[in-house]
Scaffold this motif. Structure first.
Motif, PDB file in Angstrom:
ATOM      1  N   PRO A  13       0.837  -1.204   0.000  1.00 54.21           N
ATOM      2  CA  PRO A  13       0.000   0.000   0.000  1.00 54.21           C
ATOM      3  C   PRO A  13       0.880   1.266   0.000  1.00 54.21           C
ATOM      4  N   THR A  14       0.322   2.345  -0.509  1.00 58.64           N
ATOM      5  CA  THR A  14       1.049   3.617  -0.591  1.00 58.64           C
ATOM      6  C   THR A  14       1.625   4.011   0.762  1.00 58.64           C
ATOM      7  N   GLU A  15       0.843   3.850   1.820  1.00 54.52           N
ATOM      8  CA  GLU A  15       1.306   4.263   3.158  1.00 54.52           C
ATOM      9  C   GLU A  15       2.546   3.485   3.605  1.00 54.52           C
ATOM     10  N   THR A  16       2.660   2.232   3.186  1.00 55.03           N
ATOM     11  CA  THR A  16       3.850   1.448   3.525  1.00 55.03           C
ATOM     12  C   THR A  16       5.081   2.072   2.875  1.00 55.03           C
ATOM     13  N   PHE A  17       4.934   2.514   1.629  1.00 56.72           N
ATOM     14  CA  PHE A  17       6.043   3.189   0.948  1.00 56.72           C
ATOM     15  C   PHE A  17       6.384   4.507   1.639  1.00 56.72           C
ATOM     16  N   VAL A  18       5.369   5.257   2.043  1.00 57.11           N
ATOM     17  CA  VAL A  18       5.609   6.526   2.746  1.00 57.11           C
ATOM     18  C   VAL A  18       6.398   6.260   4.022  1.00 57.11           C
ATOM     19  N   GLN A  19       5.969   5.266   4.802  1.00 59.12           N
ATOM     20  CA  GLN A  19       6.657   4.926   6.052  1.00 59.12           C
ATOM     21  C   GLN A  19       8.097   4.499   5.784  1.00 59.12           C
ATOM     22  N   ALA A  20       8.289   3.666   4.770  1.00 61.66           N
ATOM     23  CA  ALA A  20       9.638   3.187   4.443  1.00 61.66           C
ATOM     24  C   ALA A  20      10.539   4.343   4.033  1.00 61.66           C
ATOM     25  N   LEU A  21      10.044   5.230   3.178  1.00 61.66           N
ATOM     26  CA  LEU A  21      10.845   6.380   2.740  1.00 61.66           C
ATOM     27  C   LEU A  21      11.200   7.273   3.927  1.00 61.66           C
ATOM     28  N   ASN A  22      10.226   7.511   4.809  1.00 61.10           N
ATOM     29  CA  ASN A  22      10.481   8.352   5.980  1.00 61.10           C
ATOM     30  C   ASN A  22      11.485   7.707   6.932  1.00 61.10           C
ATOM     31  N   GLN A  23      11.362   6.395   7.141  1.00 60.18           N
ATOM     32  CA  GLN A  23      12.302   5.701   8.023  1.00 60.18           C
ATOM     33  C   GLN A  23      13.720   5.751   7.464  1.00 60.18           C
ATOM     34  N   VAL A  24      13.859   5.531   6.168  1.00 61.33           N
ATOM     35  CA  VAL A  24      15.173   5.583   5.543  1.00 61.33           C
ATOM     36  C   VAL A  24      15.736   6.995   5.629  1.00 61.33           C
ATOM     37  N   LYS A  25      14.910   7.993   5.361  1.00 57.97           N
ATOM     38  CA  LYS A  25      15.350   9.394   5.439  1.00 57.97           C
ATOM     39  C   LYS A  25      15.849   9.706   6.839  1.00 57.97           C
TER      40      LYS A  25
END
Length: 196
Positions: free
Chosen positions: A179-191
């Motif tokens: 889901p889109t939110e999983t990608f958002v969370q992953a990008l934020n965690q990596v950032k």
């Protein structure tokens, strides 16, 4: 689907994200001309009935529709995708890889075009701004084959066996059309990890 959800996620974060597409063939030994339809192919590959293959495919069509994609699986033209990958690598040299990738995926899943056919690939390439003669000449040669193979070897080194597969900063991975939110969370965690 995964690509669309990642693109949606990138719109939701407040920092730039650079995306690099890589080549990966799901069926590198597939012929250019395939007589079987997608359901017959899936049934044979996974040892299921045609009905099960249709049900699985209908689920994918439904999920695609949720993100605004119109998959026409009944008319899908199965083919070897190596030359389509070569065209995307050629487009990459002109700064048009995203556009070429999008055009080929739409042609394949929605318009039921034969993306293993050189004439079709040339037409699609022209639509995104590439020169017809240059693309036709490239397809008639072995140009860009090495670049495609290099991406595929890199995928092997990472242990990638299917798509969609997302590798963030060469260290963090997501496998599948999350889901889109999983990608958002992953990008934020990596950032957060990369900047702390």
């Amino acid at each position: 689907m995964g690509k669309r959800r990642l693109e949606d996620a990138i719109q939701k974060v407040d920092y730039p994200v650079e995306v690099t597409y890589r080549c990966f063939e799901l069926e590198p030994t597939m012929e250019r001309e395939v007589k079987e339809n997608i359901y017959e192919k899936l049934a044979k590959k996974y040892g299921m009935s045609i009905e099960q293959a249709k049900a699985n495919t209908e689920n994918m069509v439904r999920m695609a529709k949720e993100v605004g994609l119109d998959y026409q699986m009944d008319n899908l033209v199965l083919t070897n995708t190596f030359d389509a990958h070569r065209v995307t690598m050629f487009a990459k040299k002109q700064g048009l890889m995203k556009e070429m990738t999008d055009r080929i995926l739409h042609a394949y899943y929605t318009e039921s075009k034969h993306i293993g056919d050189h004439e079709t690939l040339t037409e699609l390439a022209v639509e995104v701004g590439l020169d017809s003669e240059a693309v036709a000449n490239m397809l008639a040669s072995n140009d860009m084959s090495e670049e495609v193979r290099r991406d595929e070897q890199q995928a092997q080194q990472y242990g990638i066996t299917g798509v969609p597969f997302f590798l963030i900063n060469g260290k963090y991975s997501l496998n599948g059309a999350h889901p889109t939110e999983t990608f958002v969370q992953a990008l934020n965690q990596v950032k957060e990890k990369e900047t702390s």
